[in-house]
Each structure stands twice: as structure tokens, then as C-alpha cells.
Design a protein around this motif. Structure first.
Motif, PDB file in Angstrom:
ATOM      1  N   TYR A 131     -47.551   7.762  43.204  1.00  0.00           N
ATOM      2  CA  TYR A 131     -46.481   8.117  44.128  1.00  0.00           C
ATOM      3  C   TYR A 131     -45.639   9.261  43.564  1.00  0.00           C
TER       4      TYR A 131
ATOM      5  N   SER B 240     -46.430  16.678  48.047  1.00  0.00           N
ATOM      6  CA  SER B 240     -45.818  16.371  49.349  1.00  0.00           C
ATOM      7  C   SER B 240     -45.750  17.634  50.190  1.00  0.00           C
TER       8      SER B 240
ATOM      9  N   HIS C 272     -52.842  13.223  52.341  1.00  0.00           N
ATOM     10  CA  HIS C 272     -51.541  12.693  51.938  1.00  0.00           C
ATOM     11  C   HIS C 272     -51.249  11.377  52.664  1.00  0.00           C
ATOM     12  N   GLN C 273     -51.520  11.338  53.960  1.00  0.00           N
ATOM     13  CA  GLN C 273     -51.286  10.113  54.737  1.00  0.00           C
ATOM     14  C   GLN C 273     -52.214   8.976  54.284  1.00  0.00           C
TER      15      GLN C 273
ATOM     16  N   THR D 210     -50.955   7.565  51.036  1.00  0.00           N
ATOM     17  CA  THR D 210     -49.774   6.728  51.247  1.00  0.00           C
ATOM     18  C   THR D 210     -50.163   5.363  51.785  1.00  0.00           C
TER      19      THR D 210
ATOM     20  N   GLN E  20     -49.702   1.680  49.921  1.00  0.00           N
ATOM     21  CA  GLN E  20     -49.011   0.559  50.562  1.00  0.00           C
ATOM     22  C   GLN E  20     -49.911  -0.676  50.616  1.00  0.00           C
TER      23      GLN E  20
END
Length: 131
Positions: free
Chosen positions: A63, A68, A83-84, A87, A91
Motif C-alpha cells: 500500500y 497512485s 491500480h484498482q 487495491t 482489501q
């Protein structure tokens, strides 16, 4: 890293299944055997704690070092998608670590509780025989 995630996923699944079998009503004849198996497996499952700590540090590092996209035009669509995806994976992995730790704690607590109940039942039987 994939091997660690597989180990955590299998451990969380095994913990959930054992917890379900221990708490299902109607399995009283099998409960003593399940309890002894669960008590035996609690020590090896304790090794999940340092693995989860390592994986949480890995999630945090990913992270912190993740590139970004500050503005919409600064990244290409493929970089934005990567990037998505990263992420979402982070999670999911954090949820898996939390579930593994929660199931371990719950399994430990339920096992101790059931063991204590069985000990109290044995004491009650002994005291009724003496009377």
C-alpha cells in the motif's frame, strides 16, 4: 507469496469447519472426539499468527509503495486498472487475514468453553454418585 495466502485460506477454512462441527446441536456423541482433535490442532494453528503478521506487513508495504494516479489523465487505462486490481486484492487479503485470526480466536474460546463444560459435567456426576 501465493503459498502463504493459500495456507492462511486453508487454515481459516479448517478453523471455520471445526467451529461449525463443535457448535452444531445434535452431535453430542461425536463431540468428545471432535474436542480432542481440535485441542490437538490448536497448537499447529497457532503458527497462523506470525504468518498473518507477516502478511499484514506485506499488505502495508504494498500500500505504501503503490503508485497512485493523482489525476485522471496522469495514468493510462491499463495502469489505472492495475491500480484498482491491486487495491481490491489488498482489501481481500486483509479480510482473509482478519477472518483467519478471528476464527482462531473463536475456535480457541469455544474449545476452552466446551472442555470446561465437560469437566463440570464429570464433577456433577461424581458428586451425585457420592450422595
Amino acid at each position: 507469496m501465493a503459498l502463504e495466502w493459500v495456507a492462511v485460506a486453508y487454515a481459516a477454512g479448517a478453523e471455520a469447519i471445526m467451529l461449525l462441527l463443535l457448535t452444531l446441536p445434535g452431535l453430542n456423541p461425536l463431540r468428545s472426539g471432535l474436542l480432542s482433535v481440535t485441542k490437538t490442532l490448536l497448537k499447529p494453528f497457532f503458527s497462523i499468527l506470525p504468518i498473518c503478521l507477516f502478511l499484514v506487513m506485506d499488505i502495508y508495504w504494498k500500500y505504501e509503495t503503490m503508485s497512485s494516479c493523482k489525476t485522471l489523465n496522469s495514468c493510462s487505462p491499463s495502469e489505472n486498472m492495475r491500480h484498482q486490481k491491486s487495491t481490491i486484492k489488498s482489501q481481500r487479503n486483509a479480510l482473509l487475514v482478519a477472518a483467519a485470526l478471528f476464527f482462531y480466536w473463536l475456535l480457541y474460546s469455544v474449545t476452552k468453553l466446551i472442555d470446561r463444560v465437560e469437566q463440570l459435567q464429570i464433577q456433577i456426576k461424581r458428586s451425585t454418585k457420592n450422595d
